[in-house]
Design a protein around this motif. Sequence first.
Motif, PDB file in Angstrom:
ATOM      1  N   SER A   1       0.740  -0.963  -0.164  1.00  0.00           N
ATOM      2  CA  SER A   1       0.071   0.068  -0.168  1.00  0.00           C
ATOM      3  C   SER A   1       0.777   1.193   0.057  1.00  0.00           C
ATOM      4  O   SER A   1       0.456   2.282  -0.783  1.00  0.00           O
TER       5      SER A   1
ATOM      6  N   TRP B   1       0.165  12.391   6.657  1.00  0.00           N
ATOM      7  CA  TRP B   1      -1.155  11.945   7.000  1.00  0.00           C
ATOM      8  C   TRP B   1      -1.700  10.985   5.924  1.00  0.00           C
ATOM      9  O   TRP B   1      -2.537   9.959   6.087  1.00  0.00           O
ATOM     10  N   LEU B   2      -1.576  11.343   4.482  1.00  0.00           N
ATOM     11  CA  LEU B   2      -2.088  10.423   3.535  1.00  0.00           C
ATOM     12  C   LEU B   2      -1.039   9.284   3.403  1.00  0.00           C
ATOM     13  O   LEU B   2      -1.687   8.072   3.326  1.00  0.00           O
TER      14      LEU B   2
ATOM     15  N   CYS C   1      -2.914   7.080   5.995  1.00  0.00           N
ATOM     16  CA  CYS C   1      -3.974   6.626   5.734  1.00  0.00           C
ATOM     17  C   CYS C   1      -3.681   5.346   4.721  1.00  0.00           C
ATOM     18  O   CYS C   1      -4.311   4.398   4.563  1.00  0.00           O
ATOM     19  N   ALA C   2      -2.571   5.463   3.857  1.00  0.00           N
ATOM     20  CA  ALA C   2      -2.519   4.358   3.035  1.00  0.00           C
ATOM     21  C   ALA C   2      -1.742   3.084   3.709  1.00  0.00           C
ATOM     22  O   ALA C   2      -2.331   2.027   3.467  1.00  0.00           O
TER      23      ALA C   2
ATOM     24  N   MET D   1      -2.784   2.479   6.988  1.00  0.00           N
ATOM     25  CA  MET D   1      -4.094   1.906   7.602  1.00  0.00           C
ATOM     26  C   MET D   1      -4.939   1.112   6.545  1.00  0.00           C
ATOM     27  O   MET D   1      -5.352   0.192   6.852  1.00  0.00           O
ATOM     28  N   HIS D   2      -4.974   1.695   5.402  1.00  0.00           N
ATOM     29  CA  HIS D   2      -5.765   0.743   4.251  1.00  0.00           C
ATOM     30  C   HIS D   2      -4.860  -0.537   4.109  1.00  0.00           C
ATOM     31  O   HIS D   2      -5.634  -1.674   4.069  1.00  0.00           O
TER      32      HIS D   2
END
Length: 133
Positions: A83, A101-102, A105-106, A108-109
Amino acid sequence: MIGRIVFGFCSISTTFVMFVMMLFFRNLPKLMRLLLKLLRQILYLSYLVYQAILVWIHNQTRNETGISLLNNPFRTVACILVSLVLFFLLTIIFKKSISIWLAGCAAMHGFLVGYLWVDFFEPSGLNLGDQLW
């Protein structure tokens, strides 16, 4: 005269805002179901992509390392890494700045896809929040 125009404009604006809020709160359960369905579809499509990538890597490295990437701790870490690599490739391709932050998020995805890997095989599928409403 100007006072009446301003008062009329404010009252119409207030009525419109209250109407929109009423429609939003009335349709909130439907919106939440739609959002959860969209989340399930995104996770399932990500699972299909990650499965193809991880099975290919697993077949290439299985004999040399002796590590099975399709078992839980290694699978979750591998999904997080895939990811993050895909995120960094997309930021390079689209020439965007890399955001912590992104990237989080990646990661966490990737964690969700790796952790919920087995749930995609169940007949009921991935049931996130079906009992909320």
